[in-house]
Design a protein around this motif. Structure first.
Motif, PDB file in Angstrom:
ATOM      1  N   MET A 195       0.847  -1.168   0.000  1.00  0.00           N
ATOM      2  CA  MET A 195       0.000   0.000   0.000  1.00  0.00           C
ATOM      3  C   MET A 195       0.895   1.235   0.000  1.00  0.00           C
ATOM      4  N   THR A 196       0.472   2.270  -0.694  1.00  0.00           N
ATOM      5  CA  THR A 196       1.239   3.512  -0.744  1.00  0.00           C
ATOM      6  C   THR A 196       0.697   4.496   0.287  1.00  0.00           C
ATOM      7  N   PRO A 197       1.471   5.529   0.610  1.00  0.00           N
ATOM      8  CA  PRO A 197       0.958   6.529   1.554  1.00  0.00           C
ATOM      9  C   PRO A 197      -0.344   7.180   1.069  1.00  0.00           C
ATOM     10  N   PHE A 198      -0.417   7.499  -0.219  1.00  0.00           N
ATOM     11  CA  PHE A 198      -1.637   8.099  -0.758  1.00  0.00           C
ATOM     12  C   PHE A 198      -2.794   7.106  -0.710  1.00  0.00           C
ATOM     13  N   GLY A 199      -2.532   5.862  -1.095  1.00  0.00           N
ATOM     14  CA  GLY A 199      -3.575   4.836  -1.079  1.00  0.00           C
ATOM     15  C   GLY A 199      -4.120   4.598   0.316  1.00  0.00           C
ATOM     16  N   ALA A 200      -3.229   4.574   1.303  1.00  0.00           N
ATOM     17  CA  ALA A 200      -3.667   4.376   2.686  1.00  0.00           C
ATOM     18  C   ALA A 200      -4.550   5.528   3.149  1.00  0.00           C
ATOM     19  N   ARG A 201      -4.134   6.759   2.840  1.00  0.00           N
ATOM     20  CA  ARG A 201      -4.922   7.920   3.254  1.00  0.00           C
ATOM     21  C   ARG A 201      -6.259   7.959   2.529  1.00  0.00           C
ATOM     22  N   LEU A 202      -6.243   7.657   1.237  1.00  0.00           N
ATOM     23  CA  LEU A 202      -7.474   7.648   0.450  1.00  0.00           C
ATOM     24  C   LEU A 202      -8.470   6.642   1.024  1.00  0.00           C
ATOM     25  N   ARG A 203      -7.985   5.467   1.301  1.00  0.00           N
ATOM     26  CA  ARG A 203      -8.854   4.425   1.853  1.00  0.00           C
ATOM     27  C   ARG A 203      -9.398   4.828   3.224  1.00  0.00           C
ATOM     28  N   ALA A 204      -8.545   5.386   4.077  1.00  0.00           N
ATOM     29  CA  ALA A 204      -8.985   5.810   5.408  1.00  0.00           C
ATOM     30  C   ALA A 204     -10.051   6.903   5.312  1.00  0.00           C
ATOM     31  N   MET A 205      -9.859   7.843   4.417  1.00  0.00           N
ATOM     32  CA  MET A 205     -10.842   8.922   4.247  1.00  0.00           C
ATOM     33  C   MET A 205     -12.173   8.369   3.743  1.00  0.00           C
ATOM     34  N   ARG A 206     -12.089   7.473   2.789  1.00  0.00           N
ATOM     35  CA  ARG A 206     -13.304   6.885   2.217  1.00  0.00           C
ATOM     36  C   ARG A 206     -14.061   6.089   3.268  1.00  0.00           C
ATOM     37  N   LYS A 207     -13.351   5.244   3.996  1.00  0.00           N
ATOM     38  CA  LYS A 207     -13.985   4.402   5.027  1.00  0.00           C
ATOM     39  C   LYS A 207     -14.578   5.249   6.148  1.00  0.00           C
ATOM     40  N   ALA A 208     -13.850   6.287   6.570  1.00  0.00           N
ATOM     41  CA  ALA A 208     -14.327   7.148   7.662  1.00  0.00           C
ATOM     42  C   ALA A 208     -15.638   7.837   7.302  1.00  0.00           C
ATOM     43  N   ARG A 209     -15.858   8.054   6.017  1.00  0.00           N
ATOM     44  CA  ARG A 209     -17.076   8.730   5.569  1.00  0.00           C
ATOM     45  C   ARG A 209     -18.154   7.744   5.110  1.00  0.00           C
ATOM     46  N   GLY A 210     -17.849   6.462   5.206  1.00  0.00           N
ATOM     47  CA  GLY A 210     -18.826   5.439   4.826  1.00  0.00           C
ATOM     48  C   GLY A 210     -19.124   5.395   3.339  1.00  0.00           C
ATOM     49  N   ILE A 211     -18.134   5.697   2.536  1.00  0.00           N
ATOM     50  CA  ILE A 211     -18.298   5.730   1.081  1.00  0.00           C
ATOM     51  C   ILE A 211     -17.757   4.434   0.496  1.00  0.00           C
TER      52      ILE A 211
ATOM     53  N   ALA B 240     -11.461  17.668  -4.200  1.00  0.00           N
ATOM     54  CA  ALA B 240     -12.799  18.255  -4.380  1.00  0.00           C
ATOM     55  C   ALA B 240     -13.884  17.314  -3.854  1.00  0.00           C
ATOM     56  N   TYR B 241     -13.729  16.031  -4.116  1.00  0.00           N
ATOM     57  CA  TYR B 241     -14.734  15.052  -3.686  1.00  0.00           C
ATOM     58  C   TYR B 241     -14.903  15.057  -2.172  1.00  0.00           C
ATOM     59  N   PHE B 242     -13.791  15.121  -1.452  1.00  0.00           N
ATOM     60  CA  PHE B 242     -13.849  15.125   0.006  1.00  0.00           C
ATOM     61  C   PHE B 242     -13.978  16.540   0.575  1.00  0.00           C
ATOM     62  N   ASN B 243     -13.931  17.530  -0.316  1.00  0.00           N
ATOM     63  CA  ASN B 243     -14.078  18.924   0.089  1.00  0.00           C
ATOM     64  C   ASN B 243     -13.061  19.298   1.168  1.00  0.00           C
ATOM     65  N   VAL B 244     -11.812  18.929   0.936  1.00  0.00           N
ATOM     66  CA  VAL B 244     -10.753  19.268   1.890  1.00  0.00           C
ATOM     67  C   VAL B 244     -10.025  20.511   1.390  1.00  0.00           C
ATOM     68  N   ILE B 245      -9.474  21.263   2.317  1.00  0.00           N
ATOM     69  CA  ILE B 245      -8.784  22.487   1.953  1.00  0.00           C
ATOM     70  C   ILE B 245      -7.457  22.581   2.683  1.00  0.00           C
ATOM     71  N   TRP B 246      -6.684  23.552   2.279  1.00  0.00           N
ATOM     72  CA  TRP B 246      -5.430  23.943   2.877  1.00  0.00           C
ATOM     73  C   TRP B 246      -4.492  22.793   3.220  1.00  0.00           C
ATOM     74  N   ASP B 247      -4.226  22.624   4.500  1.00  0.00           N
ATOM     75  CA  ASP B 247      -3.210  21.660   4.917  1.00  0.00           C
ATOM     76  C   ASP B 247      -3.534  20.240   4.483  1.00  0.00           C
ATOM     77  N   GLU B 248      -4.797  19.846   4.595  1.00  0.00           N
ATOM     78  CA  GLU B 248      -5.160  18.479   4.218  1.00  0.00           C
ATOM     79  C   GLU B 248      -5.024  18.269   2.714  1.00  0.00           C
ATOM     80  N   ALA B 249      -5.384  19.268   1.930  1.00  0.00           N
ATOM     81  CA  ALA B 249      -5.227  19.172   0.473  1.00  0.00           C
ATOM     82  C   ALA B 249      -3.749  19.110   0.099  1.00  0.00           C
ATOM     83  N   GLU B 250      -2.948  19.932   0.774  1.00  0.00           N
ATOM     84  CA  GLU B 250      -1.509  19.918   0.523  1.00  0.00           C
ATOM     85  C   GLU B 250      -0.900  18.568   0.906  1.00  0.00           C
ATOM     86  N   GLU B 251      -1.367  17.999   2.011  1.00  0.00           N
ATOM     87  CA  GLU B 251      -0.875  16.699   2.464  1.00  0.00           C
ATOM     88  C   GLU B 251      -1.229  15.598   1.464  1.00  0.00           C
ATOM     89  N   LEU B 252      -2.440  15.620   0.919  1.00  0.00           N
ATOM     90  CA  LEU B 252      -2.833  14.626  -0.089  1.00  0.00           C
ATOM     91  C   LEU B 252      -1.932  14.736  -1.328  1.00  0.00           C
TER      92      LEU B 252
END
Length: 122
Positions: A1-17, A54-66
């Motif tokens: 798993m990659t760092p981006f893949g792990a974060r993407l999956r965690a964000m998706r699961k946390a939102r029940g998507i 855009a899909y997760f509507n994240v801004i600033w630091d979180e968008a930069e981190e992604l």
């Protein structure tokens, strides 16, 4: 798993998507999104990263981190050590050979040591 893949999956699961819901919204296949989450696909394109932001509507630091995680998430890399010290070539070869033997904790420790040695604050 990659760092981006792990974060993407965690964000998706946390939102029940579901994988298919997100894939449909991003205009990619579920198979591609699953492969991206599991590190079986290369680094995502800038456009896909922007779509995720855009899909997760994240801004600033979180968008930069992604964006930063996406840049660090190519599962198959090439390291060119030509012109560098012999120790750099040895390091690259040892990592390539032995990375699968490292525990998650040991890998995290090496990442932190490298960040410290290079002055990387991210």
């Amino acid at each position: 798993m990659t760092p981006f893949g792990a974060r993407l999956r965690a964000m998706r699961k946390a939102r029940g998507i579901t994988l298919s819901q997100m894939a449909g919204a991003l205009g990619v296949s579920s198979a591609y999104l699953s492969a991206l989450e599991h590190g079986k696909r290369g680094r995502p394109s800038w456009y896909l990263v922007q779509g995720v932001i855009a899909y997760f509507n994240v801004i600033w630091d979180e968008a930069e981190e992604l964006t930063r995680l996406a840049e660090l998430s190519h599962p198959r890399i090439t390291v060119d050590t030509s012109g560098l010290a012999p120790e750099a070539t040895e390091l690259a070869n040892r990592i390539a050979r032995d990375i699968g033997k490292l525990s998650r904790e040991d890998a995290a420790d090496l990442v932190q040591r490298l960040k410290h040695a290079t002055g990387d604050k991210r």
